[in-house]
Design a protein around this motif. Structure first.
Motif, PDB file in Angstrom:
ATOM      1  N   TYR A 110    -112.511 -42.394 -10.336  1.00 34.49           N
ATOM      2  CA  TYR A 110    -113.586 -42.249  -9.364  1.00 34.49           C
ATOM      3  C   TYR A 110    -114.659 -41.345  -9.952  1.00 34.49           C
ATOM      4  O   TYR A 110    -115.822 -41.453  -9.634  1.00 34.49           O
ATOM      5  N   GLY A 111    -114.253 -40.409 -10.781  1.00 33.89           N
ATOM      6  CA  GLY A 111    -115.156 -39.457 -11.409  1.00 33.89           C
ATOM      7  C   GLY A 111    -114.355 -38.325 -12.013  1.00 33.89           C
ATOM      8  O   GLY A 111    -113.116 -38.351 -12.018  1.00 33.89           O
ATOM      9  N   TYR A 112    -115.042 -37.315 -12.518  1.00 31.97           N
ATOM     10  CA  TYR A 112    -114.350 -36.158 -13.091  1.00 31.97           C
ATOM     11  C   TYR A 112    -115.261 -34.942 -13.047  1.00 31.97           C
ATOM     12  O   TYR A 112    -116.486 -35.052 -12.934  1.00 31.97           O
ATOM     13  N   ASP A 113    -114.641 -33.793 -13.111  1.00 33.48           N
ATOM     14  CA  ASP A 113    -115.337 -32.522 -13.312  1.00 33.48           C
ATOM     15  C   ASP A 113    -114.845 -31.985 -14.640  1.00 33.48           C
ATOM     16  O   ASP A 113    -113.672 -32.167 -14.991  1.00 33.48           O
ATOM     17  N   PHE A 114    -115.713 -31.327 -15.367  1.00 35.14           N
ATOM     18  CA  PHE A 114    -115.351 -30.717 -16.645  1.00 35.14           C
ATOM     19  C   PHE A 114    -115.561 -29.218 -16.463  1.00 35.14           C
ATOM     20  O   PHE A 114    -116.693 -28.749 -16.368  1.00 35.14           O
ATOM     21  N   LEU A 115    -114.455 -28.465 -16.380  1.00 34.01           N
ATOM     22  CA  LEU A 115    -114.484 -27.059 -15.991  1.00 34.01           C
ATOM     23  C   LEU A 115    -113.804 -26.161 -17.017  1.00 34.01           C
ATOM     24  O   LEU A 115    -112.930 -26.618 -17.757  1.00 34.01           O
ATOM     25  N   LYS A 116    -114.165 -24.891 -16.989  1.00 32.08           N
ATOM     26  CA  LYS A 116    -113.492 -23.917 -17.846  1.00 32.08           C
ATOM     27  C   LYS A 116    -112.377 -23.264 -17.033  1.00 32.08           C
ATOM     28  O   LYS A 116    -112.608 -22.723 -15.965  1.00 32.08           O
ATOM     29  N   ARG A 117    -111.164 -23.355 -17.558  1.00 33.26           N
ATOM     30  CA  ARG A 117    -109.998 -22.714 -16.925  1.00 33.26           C
ATOM     31  C   ARG A 117    -109.219 -21.988 -17.996  1.00 33.26           C
ATOM     32  O   ARG A 117    -108.849 -22.579 -19.012  1.00 33.26           O
ATOM     33  N   PHE A 118    -108.969 -20.718 -17.772  1.00 29.87           N
ATOM     34  CA  PHE A 118    -108.209 -19.887 -18.701  1.00 29.87           C
ATOM     35  C   PHE A 118    -108.775 -19.967 -20.126  1.00 29.87           C
ATOM     36  O   PHE A 118    -108.039 -20.038 -21.102  1.00 29.87           O
ATOM     37  N   GLY A 119    -110.102 -20.007 -20.232  1.00 21.73           N
ATOM     38  CA  GLY A 119    -110.755 -20.009 -21.527  1.00 21.73           C
ATOM     39  C   GLY A 119    -110.887 -21.358 -22.202  1.00 21.73           C
ATOM     40  O   GLY A 119    -111.497 -21.464 -23.254  1.00 21.73           O
ATOM     41  N   ASN A 120    -110.316 -22.407 -21.608  1.00 20.62           N
ATOM     42  CA  ASN A 120    -110.404 -23.757 -22.187  1.00 20.62           C
ATOM     43  C   ASN A 120    -111.103 -24.703 -21.220  1.00 20.62           C
ATOM     44  O   ASN A 120    -110.960 -24.578 -20.012  1.00 20.62           O
ATOM     45  N   MET A 121    -111.809 -25.649 -21.794  1.00 20.37           N
ATOM     46  CA  MET A 121    -112.438 -26.677 -20.977  1.00 20.37           C
ATOM     47  C   MET A 121    -111.381 -27.729 -20.633  1.00 20.37           C
ATOM     48  O   MET A 121    -110.609 -28.153 -21.494  1.00 20.37           O
ATOM     49  N   VAL A 122    -111.346 -28.110 -19.361  1.00 20.26           N
ATOM     50  CA  VAL A 122    -110.387 -29.108 -18.888  1.00 20.26           C
ATOM     51  C   VAL A 122    -111.109 -30.123 -18.010  1.00 20.26           C
ATOM     52  O   VAL A 122    -112.166 -29.848 -17.449  1.00 20.26           O
ATOM     53  N   PHE A 123    -110.529 -31.305 -17.907  1.00 22.70           N
ATOM     54  CA  PHE A 123    -111.010 -32.326 -16.990  1.00 22.70           C
ATOM     55  C   PHE A 123    -110.205 -32.250 -15.708  1.00 22.70           C
ATOM     56  O   PHE A 123    -108.986 -32.082 -15.749  1.00 22.70           O
ATOM     57  N   VAL A 124    -110.876 -32.409 -14.579  1.00 20.28           N
ATOM     58  CA  VAL A 124    -110.202 -32.685 -13.312  1.00 20.28           C
ATOM     59  C   VAL A 124    -110.599 -34.123 -13.002  1.00 20.28           C
ATOM     60  O   VAL A 124    -111.728 -34.405 -12.589  1.00 20.28           O
ATOM     61  N   LEU A 125    -109.667 -35.031 -13.283  1.00 15.62           N
ATOM     62  CA  LEU A 125    -109.908 -36.464 -13.114  1.00 15.62           C
ATOM     63  C   LEU A 125    -109.625 -36.844 -11.673  1.00 15.62           C
ATOM     64  O   LEU A 125    -108.561 -36.521 -11.136  1.00 15.62           O
ATOM     65  N   LYS A 126    -110.566 -37.516 -11.039  1.00 15.43           N
ATOM     66  CA  LYS A 126    -110.391 -37.985  -9.668  1.00 15.43           C
ATOM     67  C   LYS A 126    -110.029 -39.458  -9.744  1.00 15.43           C
ATOM     68  O   LYS A 126    -110.818 -40.279 -10.220  1.00 15.43           O
ATOM     69  N   MET A 127    -108.824 -39.757  -9.258  1.00 14.99           N
ATOM     70  CA  MET A 127    -108.255 -41.087  -9.453  1.00 14.99           C
ATOM     71  C   MET A 127    -107.658 -41.617  -8.154  1.00 14.99           C
ATOM     72  O   MET A 127    -107.507 -40.883  -7.187  1.00 14.99           O
ATOM     73  N   HIS A 128    -107.273 -42.882  -8.193  1.00 15.71           N
ATOM     74  CA  HIS A 128    -106.590 -43.506  -7.060  1.00 15.71           C
ATOM     75  C   HIS A 128    -105.305 -42.708  -6.770  1.00 15.71           C
ATOM     76  O   HIS A 128    -104.631 -42.263  -7.704  1.00 15.71           O
ATOM     77  N   PRO A 129    -104.947 -42.516  -5.495  1.00 13.57           N
ATOM     78  CA  PRO A 129    -103.763 -41.715  -5.142  1.00 13.57           C
ATOM     79  C   PRO A 129    -102.451 -42.183  -5.776  1.00 13.57           C
ATOM     80  O   PRO A 129    -101.548 -41.376  -6.016  1.00 13.57           O
ATOM     81  N   ARG A 130    -102.344 -43.463  -6.103  1.00 12.90           N
ATOM     82  CA  ARG A 130    -101.082 -43.954  -6.686  1.00 12.90           C
ATOM     83  C   ARG A 130    -100.788 -43.313  -8.034  1.00 12.90           C
ATOM     84  O   ARG A 130     -99.643 -43.268  -8.455  1.00 12.90           O
ATOM     85  N   PHE A 131    -101.817 -42.803  -8.732  1.00 11.51           N
ATOM     86  CA  PHE A 131    -101.587 -42.150 -10.017  1.00 11.51           C
ATOM     87  C   PHE A 131    -100.894 -40.794  -9.843  1.00 11.51           C
ATOM     88  O   PHE A 131    -100.411 -40.215 -10.812  1.00 11.51           O
ATOM     89  N   CYS A 132    -100.854 -40.300  -8.607  1.00  5.80           N
ATOM     90  CA  CYS A 132    -100.098 -39.078  -8.287  1.00  5.80           C
ATOM     91  C   CYS A 132     -98.878 -39.427  -7.434  1.00  5.80           C
ATOM     92  O   CYS A 132     -98.356 -38.570  -6.706  1.00  5.80           O
ATOM     93  N   GLU A 133     -98.450 -40.686  -7.515  1.00  4.22           N
ATOM     94  CA  GLU A 133     -97.300 -41.189  -6.760  1.00  4.22           C
ATOM     95  C   GLU A 133     -97.460 -40.942  -5.265  1.00  4.22           C
ATOM     96  O   GLU A 133     -96.529 -40.532  -4.568  1.00  4.22           O
ATOM     97  N   ARG A 134     -98.690 -41.194  -4.737  1.00  6.53           N
ATOM     98  CA  ARG A 134     -98.956 -41.006  -3.315  1.00  6.53           C
ATOM     99  C   ARG A 134     -99.464 -42.311  -2.713  1.00  6.53           C
ATOM    100  O   ARG A 134     -99.997 -43.161  -3.419  1.00  6.53           O
TER     101      ARG A 134
END
Length: 157
Positions: A110-134
């Protein structure tokens, strides 16, 4: 005779395998040009939005990489022609020191955010709920970081 033929075939495949894997790792000069050429061949009229290509350092190596968002283009008047209920295709490209890029992943998002967490850049991928077994309707949020050429999942919710 049968075993000799089988052994000959196995040796032939062994020598052919490195050549075929090399073909899969061809570098491209620029992912934006590569993606645009693909859609020029596929579509009569193509329009690209400002978020079609995102140039960011996705694996924290100091070299700018690229992410292509196929949801931010129109092909013959159809916005995001390959988008589905699972989201739109996003292609992730790494740039190498020697020059050129190669694709490390493609994902329906659906989209993503690219954020700094604990000194590293990470993606927060927004996906269909089934990818989180929901089975609910709230999008799955998968936090991943890229190390080398691999996506490593940090968390899912």
């Amino acid at each position: 005779m049968k075993y000799l033929l089988l052994a000959t075939l196995q040796i032939a495949l062994l020598f052919a395998a490195p050549a075929s894997s090399f073909g899969q790792q061809q570098l491209i000069s620029d992912p934006e040009i590569y993606e645009k050429e693909h859609f020029k061949k596929r579509c009569g009229t193509v329009e690209y939005g400002p978020k079609f290509i995102d140039r960011i350092d996705i694996n924290n190596d100091g070299i700018i990489d690229a992410v292509a968002n196929e949801g931010d283009l129109s092909c013959d008047g159809t916005r995001g022609p390959d988008c589905t209920a699972d989201g739109c295709p996003h292609n992730f490209y790494l740039q190498v020191k020697e020059g050129g890029y190669f694709m490390i992943a493609t994902a329906q998002l659906y989209g993503y955010d690219f954020l700094k967490r604990f000194g590293n850049m990470v993606f927060v991928l927004k996906m269909h709920p089934r990818f989180c077994e929901r089975t609910d309707s709230e999008p799955c949020q998968m936090t991943v970081r890229v190390r080398g050429t691999k996506f490593l999942t940090i968390s899912k919710k």
